[in-house]
Write a protein that holds these residues in place. Structure first.
Motif, PDB file in Angstrom:
ATOM      1  N   SER A 128      29.882  58.346  50.515  1.00  0.00           N
ATOM      2  CA  SER A 128      29.562  59.688  50.984  1.00  0.00           C
ATOM      3  C   SER A 128      30.274  60.007  52.291  1.00  0.00           C
ATOM      4  O   SER A 128      29.921  60.959  52.955  1.00  0.00           O
ATOM      5  CB  SER A 128      28.053  59.821  51.203  1.00  0.00           C
ATOM      6  OG  SER A 128      27.377  59.494  50.021  1.00  0.00           O
ATOM      7  N   GLY A 129      31.237  59.178  52.672  1.00  0.00           N
ATOM      8  CA  GLY A 129      31.962  59.440  53.911  1.00  0.00           C
ATOM      9  C   GLY A 129      33.454  59.255  53.721  1.00  0.00           C
ATOM     10  O   GLY A 129      33.897  58.621  52.760  1.00  0.00           O
ATOM     11  N   THR A 130      34.230  59.807  54.659  1.00  0.00           N
ATOM     12  CA  THR A 130      35.683  59.762  54.539  1.00  0.00           C
ATOM     13  C   THR A 130      36.202  58.325  54.531  1.00  0.00           C
ATOM     14  O   THR A 130      37.043  57.973  53.696  1.00  0.00           O
ATOM     15  CB  THR A 130      36.324  60.522  55.709  1.00  0.00           C
ATOM     16  OG1 THR A 130      35.663  61.771  55.833  1.00  0.00           O
ATOM     17  CG2 THR A 130      37.796  60.752  55.468  1.00  0.00           C
ATOM     18  N   LYS A 175      32.961  63.496  63.037  1.00  0.00           N
ATOM     19  CA  LYS A 175      33.416  62.118  63.175  1.00  0.00           C
ATOM     20  C   LYS A 175      32.497  61.411  64.171  1.00  0.00           C
ATOM     21  O   LYS A 175      32.246  61.920  65.264  1.00  0.00           O
ATOM     22  CB  LYS A 175      34.845  62.139  63.709  1.00  0.00           C
ATOM     23  CG  LYS A 175      35.680  60.968  63.279  1.00  0.00           C
ATOM     24  CD  LYS A 175      37.156  61.200  63.639  1.00  0.00           C
ATOM     25  CE  LYS A 175      37.946  59.929  63.434  1.00  0.00           C
ATOM     26  NZ  LYS A 175      39.358  60.089  63.785  1.00  0.00           N
ATOM     27  N   VAL A 223      26.198  65.770  59.845  1.00  0.00           N
ATOM     28  CA  VAL A 223      27.108  65.797  58.705  1.00  0.00           C
ATOM     29  C   VAL A 223      28.422  66.444  59.124  1.00  0.00           C
ATOM     30  O   VAL A 223      28.438  67.415  59.887  1.00  0.00           O
ATOM     31  CB  VAL A 223      26.471  66.592  57.543  1.00  0.00           C
ATOM     32  CG1 VAL A 223      27.476  66.847  56.431  1.00  0.00           C
ATOM     33  CG2 VAL A 223      25.271  65.838  56.995  1.00  0.00           C
ATOM     34  N   LEU A 241      33.081  56.718  61.600  1.00  0.00           N
ATOM     35  CA  LEU A 241      32.420  57.016  60.334  1.00  0.00           C
ATOM     36  C   LEU A 241      32.189  58.512  60.273  1.00  0.00           C
ATOM     37  O   LEU A 241      32.195  59.182  61.301  1.00  0.00           O
ATOM     38  CB  LEU A 241      31.032  56.379  60.305  1.00  0.00           C
ATOM     39  CG  LEU A 241      30.838  54.910  60.050  1.00  0.00           C
ATOM     40  CD1 LEU A 241      29.356  54.619  60.150  1.00  0.00           C
ATOM     41  CD2 LEU A 241      31.361  54.534  58.686  1.00  0.00           C
ATOM     42  N   ASP A 242      31.970  59.011  59.096  1.00  0.00           N
ATOM     43  CA  ASP A 242      31.374  60.340  58.995  1.00  0.00           C
ATOM     44  C   ASP A 242      30.594  60.392  57.688  1.00  0.00           C
ATOM     45  O   ASP A 242      30.772  59.534  56.825  1.00  0.00           O
ATOM     46  CB  ASP A 242      32.424  61.449  59.059  1.00  0.00           C
ATOM     47  CG  ASP A 242      33.353  61.435  57.863  1.00  0.00           C
ATOM     48  OD1 ASP A 242      33.204  60.556  56.997  1.00  0.00           O
ATOM     49  OD2 ASP A 242      34.235  62.303  57.784  1.00  0.00           O
ATOM     50  N   ALA A 243      29.700  61.358  57.579  1.00  0.00           N
ATOM     51  CA  ALA A 243      28.971  61.548  56.322  1.00  0.00           C
ATOM     52  C   ALA A 243      29.318  62.935  55.820  1.00  0.00           C
ATOM     53  O   ALA A 243      29.328  63.896  56.583  1.00  0.00           O
ATOM     54  CB  ALA A 243      27.479  61.413  56.552  1.00  0.00           C
ATOM     55  N   LYS A 244      29.629  63.014  54.530  1.00  0.00           N
ATOM     56  CA  LYS A 244      30.023  64.311  53.990  1.00  0.00           C
ATOM     57  C   LYS A 244      28.839  65.099  53.482  1.00  0.00           C
ATOM     58  O   LYS A 244      28.934  66.304  53.299  1.00  0.00           O
ATOM     59  CB  LYS A 244      31.041  64.109  52.869  1.00  0.00           C
ATOM     60  CG  LYS A 244      32.379  63.657  53.399  1.00  0.00           C
ATOM     61  CD  LYS A 244      33.436  63.815  52.344  1.00  0.00           C
ATOM     62  CE  LYS A 244      34.817  63.828  52.980  1.00  0.00           C
ATOM     63  NZ  LYS A 244      35.857  63.807  51.974  1.00  0.00           N
ATOM     64  N   ALA A 273      21.948  61.129  57.854  1.00  0.00           N
ATOM     65  CA  ALA A 273      22.948  62.178  58.083  1.00  0.00           C
ATOM     66  C   ALA A 273      22.237  63.523  57.950  1.00  0.00           C
ATOM     67  O   ALA A 273      21.600  63.805  56.939  1.00  0.00           O
ATOM     68  CB  ALA A 273      24.069  62.053  57.065  1.00  0.00           C
ATOM     69  N   LEU A 291      28.959  54.587  53.540  1.00  0.00           N
ATOM     70  CA  LEU A 291      29.767  55.414  54.445  1.00  0.00           C
ATOM     71  C   LEU A 291      31.098  54.772  54.787  1.00  0.00           C
ATOM     72  O   LEU A 291      32.080  55.464  55.039  1.00  0.00           O
ATOM     73  CB  LEU A 291      28.986  55.715  55.734  1.00  0.00           C
ATOM     74  CG  LEU A 291      27.714  56.534  55.566  1.00  0.00           C
ATOM     75  CD1 LEU A 291      27.083  56.806  56.915  1.00  0.00           C
ATOM     76  CD2 LEU A 291      27.994  57.851  54.843  1.00  0.00           C
TER      77      LEU A 291
END
Lengths: 332, 639, 206
Positions: free
Chosen positions: A35-37, A159, A156, A194-197, A223, A178
């Protein structure tokens, strides 16, 4: 012989099918459903290398099966095979083709390695200082003035820049859904991003053997939509009030029994910051956040999490325990 | 100290009872007893049996530890072995399997076969050979005594600092790890050195480097890896010992130390170690596949170069165990590419094996089944190996069950299958009896199916978010079924291993002696009786090419053409010094582990020094076997 | 295994140490062993170089090291390498007394080096630079101390061989033993040159 071999192949395939369909992983901690980039990039590379390798495997297994069936010794046969030395052409082929394949694989690998290593925070990113302890996680937001434990809140789409510190032994910070992990190393600061989309709850794990409680050194990543995240920050900055008489008694008990570790008096015996304990969703990162579980933890932490450093608080009367629990639960 | 004396007296009593009471002839009877013979032997064939059997014993021990772990993980939130106990199991399982099972089984096969394959009467340093075994055994014993005295090590087989420092592992567990491995490591090092010199100096006339059988070649490269990799472990263990016992600060960051140095030193040793245990298995496979396909090994020269290249590259890739340490993208990328490069020589080997079978006449004996089962299994391990070599992907795999699955595919699928193949193939040469083929096939199938059932699902455990070295896992996130299947698989491997044990037992009861050449073999070891006489070759053979025995058979000769006239053969005499010196090391290790009892430790070291002097001043010229005796023995064999 | 010969005849190729198969094995084995020793010292050097600035407020190398003393120690050890060569030369000419003399000089020089090193260590300990004071201290003593232990072992070993040679004379059995001990002595000499450069000179530069 070939029938048995076929049977084995079937078994392996049915196993694979079973693993892929019947008991697929949970999206809260599945590497294959990121769910993250960062997780997506990593999955790309995983799939890319997997299919490439599957191709190689298919070639090997085809030759393998053919050879075993075609050239097995048959009953009554006594043939003298030709004693070949080798074949330069074939040998060049199976040297050059793998080199080319690996070259193809190396390009995205190096690319992604550099991309993922670029963890410099930009204006828009959230900075979090992560510290791994035996056996709990501390999260501090230096720009927001917020400190929490076991639960990492992130907005969400932004970055998140992580600065990873260690104090005791090695740990490893891992949120499978993630992105991949980074080691916690005492005396050294590591960074990752990290990031969460999409909003949701993601499981975090310690992935480096760190002692008796290693298996239970879990944490949760929430997130949230940016607006909700801001609301959370505001709530975290608002000191909790002491309202009822029981809570007052609990506060006294807390000051007498818990401050040594939970207020940073002794750096060697540091416990999580509990000033917003009521907002948590887990006890010790693993049990559901209920009064019953809190009491269970207080009475014997090691029964819940082997190796836990917290001493038993089993000397309180039932009323005292209730008061302390109520006080802690009211820290919102 | 007191315990020591009690134990010593007890040992004397037992010896006295065993040899029939104490009186004037006591020493003579001890010296003629079988036990004394085995304790003092310097014969490489007997040392081979000692190595192989103790390795197999530790394999069982490590297997039981694995079984316990899988039983704990059969359902989530199980409480059979939790916390430190589970960590002890996982640490001892890994340490035992690598150092005390895989290494000695490899040395067992090397000892049994390499001198025969190169046409030598013995190894270059028979004394050192015996010393190597006894040191390994003393170290292994010391390590396993931790279960009884004070608790086993629990920081993983990698024993990462700071977890392995006093502050976080206060008991004696890690001390057992440090000193046990140090002692057995010295044994391994001198063992490797011995084989290098043996292979370089003692080849029979005509046995050029490019005529050496592949098992000898892989043993050669493995020995070289041992020689250059083990000193790194020696240093790592030494520094950890200093930190734990003598207050040094190599790994304590509060005093300026660095935990990452341990990781570097450990993996500079640890990665070559992986090739140390896999290369001889490659060698076994090459021999077995070639023999049972009735064909010369396809692409022999490229196989040799691939082996050397794998050994060489093995030293360049250790950082791929440390991708998540944060050493930066440049270092990660470089080591990733170097790691991927190893796939090329490995691929060459796989294709050469396939094409050795191509056009051959494949006989599916048990040894061949293990070799054949090895190919797809190992290729799968290789596939995941390449996948693991990619740093960004490795950030996900690292320290998850995916890694566990990967290295069991290469270590069990490679090394263990290799050792089983070697055992079935060379058992007649080592023991003079043939293992039962029916039981062997049962062993193979249960073990193979059990193995895949156990480890194939573990790839998914890792991808679904289960870290390794955990004693429990969450329920309700899709991990239960896979863990259950994995545990069921262990029973397959257990049944297979039990079948092997029964097979060994049954074979010892069988009367029939194995013929000299039961498999229509190709290499020199099949040209002499099973088991070989103590001098191996009555006359050193003249080697005319690769697969020398096969060439002679094709030319219509019954055996090898001798390269020398029948003459008196010089043999080294047995010696009790290796056991004594190892005992000294054992006592010293025990003394240092029992902190504050350094007197015992120093006593042990004094024993070591005294035995070294005894060895240095000893003028041992061995003994000779005269031609008449050899002829008598030959007649005995023919009759 | 070749039979041992015990006649005192001069070797044909001028090398008594490799005149028998046993001798050949020993010499080759020892070269390989030195390869392993090289890795061992490389690891210790690596550790030292990584930790040499971690003094934790204690005295630094720049402050501690006295190059004059170390240069003297270096000169002594290098000379002992030369005398060891002279001993081997005498051995191959079957001159027992000359060999014993040069071996004796080698041992004495080795002892002199050890005395200097012990004096140096005592001095450092007084300055507060100990094995336990910091990671710098630990890695320094581990490296230099391991070398010192090698020198000590070498002295004992060569003395032992002198005793044996006095009893047995120069034989094809003694020659490889003496030869490998001299190889060993050269090796620890070379290691010292690296210590001198990477520990002391580099430490002085800062």
């Amino acid at each position: 012989m070939s029938r048995q071999r076929l049977w084995r192949a079937l078994l392996v395939f049915s196993l694979a099918a079973l693993a892929l369909s019947g008991c697929s992983g949970d999206p809260s901690l599945n590497v294959l459903e990121p769910s993250g980039t960062a997780g997506e990039k990593q999955l790309n590379l995983i799939m890319w290398s997997f299919f490439l390798m599957l191709g190689v495997f298919a070639v090997v297994i085809t030759i393998f099966v053919y050879v075993l069936i075609r050239f097995r010794k048959r009953k009554g046969q006594d043939r003298m095979p030709e004693q070949t030395h080798g074949s330069t052409l074939l040998e060049i082929v199976w040297t050059v083709i793998p080199i080319v394949l690996l070259g193809i694989l190396a390009v995205p690998t190096v690319n992604y390695t550099f991309e993922l290593a670029d963890a410099k925070p930009d204006e828009d990113s959230i900075r979090v200082k992560v510290t791994g302890h035996q056996y709990w996680w501390e999260f501090e937001y230096p720009d927001l003035g917020v400190k929490t434990a076991q639960e990492l809140y992130i907005p969400v789409g932004k970055k998140v820049h992580l600065e990873i510190h260690g104090k005791d032994v090695l740990h490893s910070f891992w949120v499978p859904a993630l992105g991949g992990k980074t080691d916690v190393i005492p005396g050294r600061v590591n960074t990752m991003w990290l990031d969460a989309k999409k909003p949701g709850k993601y499981q975090g794990k310690c992935a480096e053997l760190c002692g008796a409680g290693h298996a239970l050194m879990d944490f949760v990543v929430y997130a949230k939509e940016p607006a909700e995240f801001d609301k959370w920050v505001a709530q975290m900055k608002q000191p909790a009030k002491v309202a009822t008489a029981a809570q007052k008694e609990g506060e006294q008990l807390f000051l007498q029994n818990c401050m040594g570790c939970h207020a940073g008096v002794n750096p060697k015996l540091q416990g999580p910051d509990l000033s917003k304990f009521g907002t948590r969703t887990t006890i010790a990162g693993i049990l559901p956040h209920t009064e019953e579980n809190l009491k269970k933890w207080l009475k014997n932490p090691e029964a819940v999490k082997p190796g836990a450093k917290m001493p038993k608080i089993d000397y309180l009367t039932q009323e005292e325990l209730d008061a302390l629990t109520e006080y802690l639960m009211s820290r919102k | 100290m007191g315990t020591l004396i009690v134990l010593l007296v007890l040992a004397l009593f037992l010896t006295a009872i065993f040899t029939g009471g104490y009186n004037k002839d006591f020493l003579d009877r001890v010296k003629t007893s079988k036990v004394w013979d085995w304790l003092t032997t310097v014969d490489h064939k007997k040392i081979a049996i000692l190595y192989f059997m103790s390795g197999f014993f530790f394999f069982i021990v490590g297997g039981i530890e694995a079984l316990f772990m899988r039983l704990q993980l059969i359902v989530p939130h199980n409480d059979l072995f939790v916390g430190d106990t589970f960590n002890e199991l996982l640490t001892m399982h890994g340490t035992t399997m690598i150092f005390l099972a895989a290494m000695p089984m490899i040395f067992g096969l090397m000892n049994a076969i390499v001198p025969l394959q190169i046409g030598a009467r013995d190894v270059a340093f028979p004394f050192v050979n015996a010393l190597g075994f006894w040191l390994f055994f003393a170290g292994g014993l010391l390590l396993n005594l931790s279960w009884i005295f004070g608790g086993a090590p629990d920081a993983g087989w990698t024993s990462y600092t700071s977890l392995a420092l006093n502050e976080y592992s206060p008991g004696p567990g890690i001390d057992y790890y440090v000193l046990g491995l140090q002692i057995s490591g010295i044994g391994t090092l001198i063992g490797g050195l011995n084989f290098l010199v043996t292979i370089i100096n003692l080849r029979a006339p005509g046995m050029t480097y490019l005529r050496m059988p592949l098992f000898t070649w892989t043993s050669f490269v493995t020995s070289a890896l041992i020689l250059f990799a083990f000193p790194a472990l020696t240093v790592a263990l030494l520094l950890l010992m200093f930190d734990r016992l003598f207050g040094a600060n190599f790994f304590d960051y509060t005093m300026g130390g660095s935990t990452v140095i341990w990781q570097h030193l450990f993996w500079i040793f640890g990665h070559p170690e992986v090739y140390i245990v896999i290369l001889p298995a490659f060698g076994v496979m090459s021999e077995v596949i070639s023999t049972f396909s009735k064909k010369r090994l396809f692409g022999y020269t490229s196989m040799v170069f691939a082996t050397v290249l794998i050994g060489f590259l093995g030293f360049m890739v250790w950082v791929h165990h440390m991708f998540t340490v944060g050493l930066g993208p440049v270092s990660n990328s470089l080591f990733a590419v170097a790691t991927m490069a190893i796939a090329v020589p490995t691929g060459i080997k796989v294709f050469n094996w396939l094409f050795t079978m191509w056009g051959g006449e494949i006989r599916f004996t048990t040894a061949m089944l293990f070799a054949v089962g090895f190919i797809p299994t190992f290729v799968m391990g290789g596939m995941t190996g390449v996948m693991l070599a990619l740093p960004p992907a490795d950030y996900q795999y690292q320290d998850s069950y995916f890694v566990v699955a990967h290295f069991h595919y290469v270590l069990v699928g490679g090394t263990v299958f290799g050792m089983f193949a070697g055992a079935y193939y060379w058992w007649p040469k080592m023991f003079g009896k043939l293992l039962d083929e029916k039981l062997g096939k049962f062993h193979f199938w249960t073990f193979l199916i059990g193995f895949h059932l156990t480890f194939f699902p573990q790839h998914f455990l890792g991808l679904f978010g289960m870290p390794r070295r955990v004693f429990t896992y969450q329920s309700g996130v899709g991990l239960e079924t896979i863990n259950l299947i994995s545990t069921i698989g262990v029973f397959g491997m257990t049944i297979g291993t039990l079948a092997f044990i029964y097979n060994i037992y049954k074979t010892f009861k069988v009367e029939a002696q194995a013929p000299a050449d039961p498999w229509n073999g190709r290499t020199l070891e099949w040209a002499i009786p099973s088991p070989p006489p103590e001098y191996n070759f009555a006359q050193l053979p003249r080697v005319r090419g690769l697969d020398p025995f096969w060439l002679e058979k094709q030319a219509g000769n019954k055996g090898m053409t001798p390269a020398e006239p029948l003459g008196s053969i010089h043999m080294p005499s047995p010696s009790y010094l290796p056991v004594l010196m190892s005992l000294g090391f054992f006592i010293a290790g025990f003394g240092f582990i029992a902190r504050g009892n350094y007197a015992v430790g120093i006593l042990g070291l004094i024993v070591v020094v005294i035995t070294m002097f005894m060895r240095s001043f000893e003028q041992d010229h061995g003994y000779h076997i005269e031609p008449e005796e050899i002829e008598d023995a030959n007649k005995g064999v023919q009759a | 295994m070749a039979a041992h010969t015990h006649e005192n005849t001069a070797p044909q190729n001028g090398h008594l140490e490799t005149a028998s198969l046993d001798g050949k094995n020993k010499v080759l084995g020892f070269w390989l062993f030195l390869g392993a020793e090289t890795v061992l010292f490389a690891c210790l050097f690596g550790t030292y170089l990584a930790l040499r600035n971690q003094t934790m407020g204690g005295p630094t190398g720049e402050h501690l090291f006295d190059l004059k003393l170390v240069a003297l120690a270096t000169a002594i050890l290098l000379t002992s390498s030369l005398t060891s060569v002279l001993a081997m030369h005498a051995m191959n000419q079957l001159k027992l007394k000359t060999m014993q003399f040069w071996l004796g000089v080698t041992v004495l020089l080795g002892l002199g080096f050890l005395v200097l090193e012990i004096y140096e260590f005592i001095h450092y300990v007084h300055e507060g630079h100990t094995f336990m004071s910091s990671a710098f201290g630990s890695s320094f003593y581990a490296l230099v101390g391991t070398h010192g232990a090698h020198v000590t072992f070498g002295i004992v070993w060569i003395s032992t061989l002198m005793l044996q040679a006095a009893k047995r004379g120069i034989t094809t059995e003694m020659a490889p033993k003496l030869f490998v001990s001299s190889l060993y002595w050269h090796f620890i000499d070379v290691v010292w040159v690296f210590i001198f450069t990477l520990v002391y000179l580099l430490g002085k530069v800062g």
